[in-house]
Design an enzyme around this catalytic site. Structure first.
Site, PDB file in Angstrom:
ATOM      1  N   ASN A  76       0.838  -1.189   0.000  1.00 22.02           N
ATOM      2  CA  ASN A  76       0.000   0.000   0.000  1.00 22.02           C
ATOM      3  C   ASN A  76       0.880   1.248   0.000  1.00 22.02           C
ATOM      4  O   ASN A  76       1.931   1.259   0.654  1.00 22.02           O
ATOM      5  CB  ASN A  76      -0.915  -0.008   1.221  1.00 22.02           C
ATOM      6  CG  ASN A  76      -1.872  -1.199   1.215  1.00 22.02           C
ATOM      7  OD1 ASN A  76      -2.369  -1.591   0.160  1.00 22.02           O
ATOM      8  ND2 ASN A  76      -2.107  -1.778   2.374  1.00 22.02           N
ATOM      9  N   GLY A  85      -4.219   3.372   1.433  1.00 24.48           N
ATOM     10  CA  GLY A  85      -4.496   2.606   2.642  1.00 24.48           C
ATOM     11  C   GLY A  85      -3.272   2.254   3.461  1.00 24.48           C
ATOM     12  O   GLY A  85      -3.319   1.378   4.324  1.00 24.48           O
ATOM     13  N   GLN A  86      -2.146   2.947   3.210  1.00 22.88           N
ATOM     14  CA  GLN A  86      -0.919   2.663   3.984  1.00 22.88           C
ATOM     15  C   GLN A  86      -1.045   3.247   5.381  1.00 22.88           C
ATOM     16  O   GLN A  86      -1.354   4.432   5.542  1.00 22.88           O
ATOM     17  CB  GLN A  86       0.300   3.262   3.266  1.00 22.88           C
ATOM     18  CG  GLN A  86       1.619   2.924   3.951  1.00 22.88           C
ATOM     19  CD  GLN A  86       2.829   3.482   3.196  1.00 22.88           C
ATOM     20  OE1 GLN A  86       2.690   4.268   2.259  1.00 22.88           O
ATOM     21  NE2 GLN A  86       4.013   3.087   3.625  1.00 22.88           N
ATOM     22  N   HIS A 134       6.695  -1.848   3.107  1.00 26.64           N
ATOM     23  CA  HIS A 134       6.498  -3.251   3.474  1.00 26.64           C
ATOM     24  C   HIS A 134       5.652  -3.927   2.422  1.00 26.64           C
ATOM     25  O   HIS A 134       4.748  -3.318   1.849  1.00 26.64           O
ATOM     26  CB  HIS A 134       5.845  -3.386   4.855  1.00 26.64           C
ATOM     27  CG  HIS A 134       4.599  -2.580   5.035  1.00 26.64           C
ATOM     28  ND1 HIS A 134       4.618  -1.216   5.257  1.00 26.64           N
ATOM     29  CD2 HIS A 134       3.291  -2.929   5.006  1.00 26.64           C
ATOM     30  CE1 HIS A 134       3.378  -0.777   5.380  1.00 26.64           C
ATOM     31  NE2 HIS A 134       2.553  -1.794   5.212  1.00 26.64           N
ATOM     32  N   HIS A 148       3.135  -7.008   1.967  1.00 29.03           N
ATOM     33  CA  HIS A 148       2.304  -8.033   2.579  1.00 29.03           C
ATOM     34  C   HIS A 148       2.363  -9.281   1.700  1.00 29.03           C
ATOM     35  O   HIS A 148       2.243  -9.179   0.475  1.00 29.03           O
ATOM     36  CB  HIS A 148       0.828  -7.606   2.607  1.00 29.03           C
ATOM     37  CG  HIS A 148       0.528  -6.383   3.410  1.00 29.03           C
ATOM     38  ND1 HIS A 148      -0.038  -6.439   4.657  1.00 29.03           N
ATOM     39  CD2 HIS A 148       0.677  -5.056   3.132  1.00 29.03           C
ATOM     40  CE1 HIS A 148      -0.244  -5.213   5.120  1.00 29.03           C
ATOM     41  NE2 HIS A 148       0.194  -4.352   4.215  1.00 29.03           N
TER      42      HIS A 148
HETATM   43  P1  AMP Z   1      -0.418  -1.097   5.848  1.00 31.07           P
HETATM   44  O1  AMP Z   1      -1.844  -0.815   6.228  1.00 31.07           O
HETATM   45  O2  AMP Z   1      -0.245  -1.597   4.438  1.00 31.07           O
HETATM   46  O3  AMP Z   1       0.500   0.042   6.174  1.00 31.07           O
HETATM   47  O4  AMP Z   1       0.005  -2.338   6.727  1.00 31.07           O
HETATM   48  C1  AMP Z   1       0.540  -2.226   8.009  1.00 31.07           C
HETATM   49  C2  AMP Z   1       0.482  -3.605   8.602  1.00 31.07           C
HETATM   50  O5  AMP Z   1       1.377  -3.656   9.692  1.00 31.07           O
HETATM   51  C3  AMP Z   1      -0.884  -4.021   9.121  1.00 31.07           C
HETATM   52  O6  AMP Z   1      -1.318  -5.198   8.455  1.00 31.07           O
HETATM   53  C4  AMP Z   1      -0.658  -4.244  10.616  1.00 31.07           C
HETATM   54  O7  AMP Z   1      -1.395  -5.332  11.107  1.00 31.07           O
HETATM   55  C5  AMP Z   1       0.831  -4.515  10.656  1.00 31.07           C
HETATM   56  N1  AMP Z   1       1.494  -4.187  11.901  1.00 31.07           N
HETATM   57  C6  AMP Z   1       1.454  -3.011  12.571  1.00 31.07           C
HETATM   58  N2  AMP Z   1       2.215  -3.069  13.679  1.00 31.07           N
HETATM   59  C7  AMP Z   1       2.749  -4.320  13.710  1.00 31.07           C
HETATM   60  C8  AMP Z   1       3.639  -5.007  14.594  1.00 31.07           C
HETATM   61  N3  AMP Z   1       4.138  -4.406  15.703  1.00 31.07           N
HETATM   62  N4  AMP Z   1       3.963  -6.292  14.309  1.00 31.07           N
HETATM   63  C9  AMP Z   1       3.471  -6.895  13.226  1.00 31.07           C
HETATM   64  N5  AMP Z   1       2.660  -6.300  12.337  1.00 31.07           N
HETATM   65  C10 AMP Z   1       2.298  -5.035  12.581  1.00 31.07           C
END
Ligand code: AMP
Ligand code: ZN
Length: 112
Positions: free
Chosen positions: A85, A91-92, A98, A100
């Site tokens: 994202n 939606g980031q 990162h 997914h």
């Molecule tokens: P996005 O919405 O694409 O920025 O994705 C961020 C992702 O990071 C989400 O799926 C969260 O569940 C994940 N996330 C946030 N904090 C942590 C954490 N401490 N450990 C593992 N995943 C995390």
């Protein structure tokens, strides 16, 4: 440092690691959206795909090599999705690049 994924990469915040080398870290998403859901991040701070340039794009290639290797390790033979994202309208929610990786594969446990 107020970037949560930089802090995870530095080991200051715990994560469930799947793979790590000098450049990247893969760990399970804390809020899984599929039976298999992990994230792959560069250890250096890159905000999103929108900050990819000629100076860091080799990292992106490396991340995809790592994803393919983990998919083999986890037996994701039937396939998976790779999603990244970008920005508010994408939606980031975490401002550190990162990817997914999600798969519908049912886990052996719990049964059913
Ligand atoms: P996005 O919405 O694409 O920025 O994705 C961020 C992702 O990071 C989400 O799926 C969260 O569940 C994940 N996330 C946030 N904090 C942590 C954490 N401490 N450990 C593992 N995943 C995390
Ligand atoms: Zn960061």
């Amino acid at each position: 440092m107020d970037c949560i994924f930089c802090r995870i990469a530095a080991g200051e915040i715990p994560s469930t690691k799947i793979f790590e080398d000098d450049q990247v870290l893969a760990f399970y998403d804390a809020s899984p959206q599929a039976p298999v859901h992990f994230l792959v991040i560069p250890k250096t701070h890159i905000g999103s795909v929108q900050e990819v340039d000629a100076g860091n794009s080799g990292m992106i290639a490396h991340i995809f090599e790592v994803i393919a290797g983990i998919a083999r390790q986890l037996d994701l033979d039937n396939g998976y999705r790779v999603v990244t994202n970008v920005g508010d309208d994408g939606g980031q929610t975490v401002g550190h690049l990162h990817f997914h990786v999600l798969a519908k594969r049912k886990l052996a446990w719990p049964p059913g």
